[in-house]
Design a protein around this motif. Sequence first.
Motif, PDB file in Angstrom:
ATOM      1  N   ALA A  81     -18.264   3.526   5.063  1.00  8.53           N
ATOM      2  CA  ALA A  81     -19.032   2.545   4.287  1.00  8.53           C
ATOM      3  C   ALA A  81     -18.160   1.362   3.878  1.00  8.53           C
ATOM      4  CB  ALA A  81     -19.614   3.214   3.044  1.00  8.53           C
ATOM      5  N   THR A  82     -18.823   0.249   3.599  1.00 11.16           N
ATOM      6  CA  THR A  82     -18.133  -0.946   3.086  1.00 11.16           C
ATOM      7  C   THR A  82     -18.819  -1.512   1.852  1.00 11.16           C
ATOM      8  OG1 THR A  82     -19.392  -2.351   4.612  1.00 11.16           O
ATOM      9  CG2 THR A  82     -17.217  -1.601   5.346  1.00 11.16           C
TER      10      THR A  82
ATOM     11  N   LEU B 291      -6.697   5.045  -3.103  1.00 13.81           N
ATOM     12  CA  LEU B 291      -7.961   4.636  -3.693  1.00 13.81           C
ATOM     13  C   LEU B 291      -7.951   3.151  -4.063  1.00 13.81           C
ATOM     14  CD1 LEU B 291     -10.093   6.779  -6.082  1.00 13.81           C
ATOM     15  CD2 LEU B 291     -10.012   4.320  -6.335  1.00 13.81           C
ATOM     16  N   VAL B 292      -6.915   2.691  -4.741  1.00 15.82           N
ATOM     17  CA  VAL B 292      -6.835   1.278  -5.118  1.00 15.82           C
ATOM     18  C   VAL B 292      -6.826   0.395  -3.877  1.00 15.82           C
ATOM     19  CG1 VAL B 292      -5.350  -0.493  -6.135  1.00 15.82           C
ATOM     20  CG2 VAL B 292      -5.736   1.650  -7.349  1.00 15.82           C
ATOM     21  N   VAL B 293      -6.028   0.781  -2.888  1.00 18.58           N
ATOM     22  CA  VAL B 293      -5.926  -0.002  -1.661  1.00 18.58           C
ATOM     23  C   VAL B 293      -7.271  -0.052  -0.943  1.00 18.58           C
ATOM     24  CG1 VAL B 293      -4.764  -0.204   0.564  1.00 18.58           C
ATOM     25  CG2 VAL B 293      -3.500   0.603  -1.442  1.00 18.58           C
TER      26      VAL B 293
ATOM     27  N   GLU C 231      -9.106  -3.536  -0.392  1.00 15.35           N
ATOM     28  CA  GLU C 231      -9.063  -4.070   0.966  1.00 15.35           C
ATOM     29  C   GLU C 231     -10.323  -3.786   1.772  1.00 15.35           C
ATOM     30  OE1 GLU C 231      -5.493  -2.863   2.953  1.00 15.35           O
ATOM     31  OE2 GLU C 231      -4.161  -3.763   1.442  1.00 15.35           O
ATOM     32  N   ARG C 232     -10.964  -2.633   1.553  1.00 16.43           N
ATOM     33  CA  ARG C 232     -12.138  -2.294   2.370  1.00 16.43           C
ATOM     34  C   ARG C 232     -13.443  -2.651   1.670  1.00 16.43           C
ATOM     35  NH1 ARG C 232     -13.170   0.020   7.004  1.00 16.43           N
ATOM     36  NH2 ARG C 232     -15.142   1.119   7.338  1.00 16.43           N
TER      37      ARG C 232
ATOM     38  N   ALA D 108       0.835  -1.203   0.000  1.00 13.89           N
ATOM     39  CA  ALA D 108       0.000   0.000   0.000  1.00 13.89           C
ATOM     40  C   ALA D 108       0.869   1.252   0.000  1.00 13.89           C
ATOM     41  CB  ALA D 108      -0.918  -0.010   1.217  1.00 13.89           C
ATOM     42  N   ALA D 109       1.981   1.202   0.717  1.00  8.57           N
ATOM     43  CA  ALA D 109       2.877   2.355   0.787  1.00  8.57           C
ATOM     44  C   ALA D 109       3.472   2.672  -0.580  1.00  8.57           C
ATOM     45  CB  ALA D 109       3.981   2.099   1.805  1.00  8.57           C
ATOM     46  N   ALA D 110       3.898   1.622  -1.314  1.00  5.46           N
ATOM     47  CA  ALA D 110       4.489   1.842  -2.640  1.00  5.46           C
ATOM     48  C   ALA D 110       3.446   2.383  -3.608  1.00  5.46           C
ATOM     49  CB  ALA D 110       5.080   0.545  -3.171  1.00  5.46           C
TER      50      ALA D 110
END
Length: 411
Positions: free
Chosen positions: A308-309, A243-245, A249-250, A46-48
């Motif tokens: 939200a999920t 956004l992608v993460v 993930e969520r 996620a950091a990269a």
Amino acid sequence: MSSTNAPTPLGSAFRLMVLARTVAWFGTAVALVAFPLVIYRTTGSAAATALLTAVESAPYLLFGLFAGAVADRWRRRPTMVVTALAACAATASIPTAYWMATLSTAHVFVAAFVSAAAMVFFDAAGFGLLPSLVPRARLADAVGRQTAMATVITMAGPALGGVLIAASSPFAALALNAATFAVTAILLLWVREPTSAPRTEQPHLWRDIGNGVRFIYGHPLVRLLTLIGTGNSVAGGIMTGLLVVTAVERYGVDEDGGELGLFFAALGVGTLISTALLPRLSRKFTAGTIAIAGLLVQAGAISVWILATVPVLGVCALVVFQTAASTVIINGITVRHLVTPDELQGRVNTTARMLAWGGQPIGAGLAGALVGPIGLPATLSLAVGVIAANALFAYLSSLRAVSSQLHSNSR
């Protein structure tokens, strides 16, 4: 209605330039999904992924002052052609290296940086070219139409990027991005650029940069909207960097499917809505009121995005967020175009954009640094805090007073 009351046409040169920029923005929208997905797939970090957003945003912070000054010294159309070709070469190098089995993560970061740097000069020249192609009385219409036309295509870009990635790979999407830059350069060759008035003084790079900075600092409304734009972009950097993460993930989105592109397309929908809203809002409210209201709406939308999920709610939150964020951005751009002398258009708009958008790499960098130690929800919550502080600053400043004066003068 008599013909004397008919609005002056915007002209074929304007339409062709908008088409060229729209093609470039379409390719960039496709790459909006592809670039972070390449990094997320290859590193799983996620950091990269957030760092890539910072790298793509950094050229405005690094080169904005220089680009604005040279764009006012160089012929603007040839500058746009050359820089579009440079972005094409940088972006095309990624799928080429992948198909030759020589691609590295470092290569992706460098190519993304070079492409983004080329587009800094491209945009600087475009800022200066636009006002020279249309009557000044129709400048606000031209800005709105350019944004609307580009956004219609930009809406389809992320969705198409998702489809291409699902059917092939993110590298096919980047190949399409490179092709759009080449088409942009060809279209711009047909734009007839008006001859600029000769300069009455010898060009001097640092003096030109200083003139642009002094105009921004000396004009209260431009200065305040630029500062507000900086806070706006810090929050935007946090949102887009993760956004992608967040989607994967969520919200449980499949990174290999086309659904991910819909999350990015939601940003385009929001920008399109803002282009329809802003002209109506500008006739009724001052630029200061629009900016403050836009910031407050953003804070609410980001809160929903965090809590939200369900993917549908997440997409709706992104639409509302981007509608408000784009309204604040286009509001500032329109004001700068209206109050800036023609000979300063390139450097003032690029410098202001550098200062305003300079917050994006800061926000994305913060997101990349903090998402590991404090987690995704807490990192996203920083965006809410930044926007809330920005709205408070705008409310307590002289923004409403100085924007009221401009609003009265424009009536």
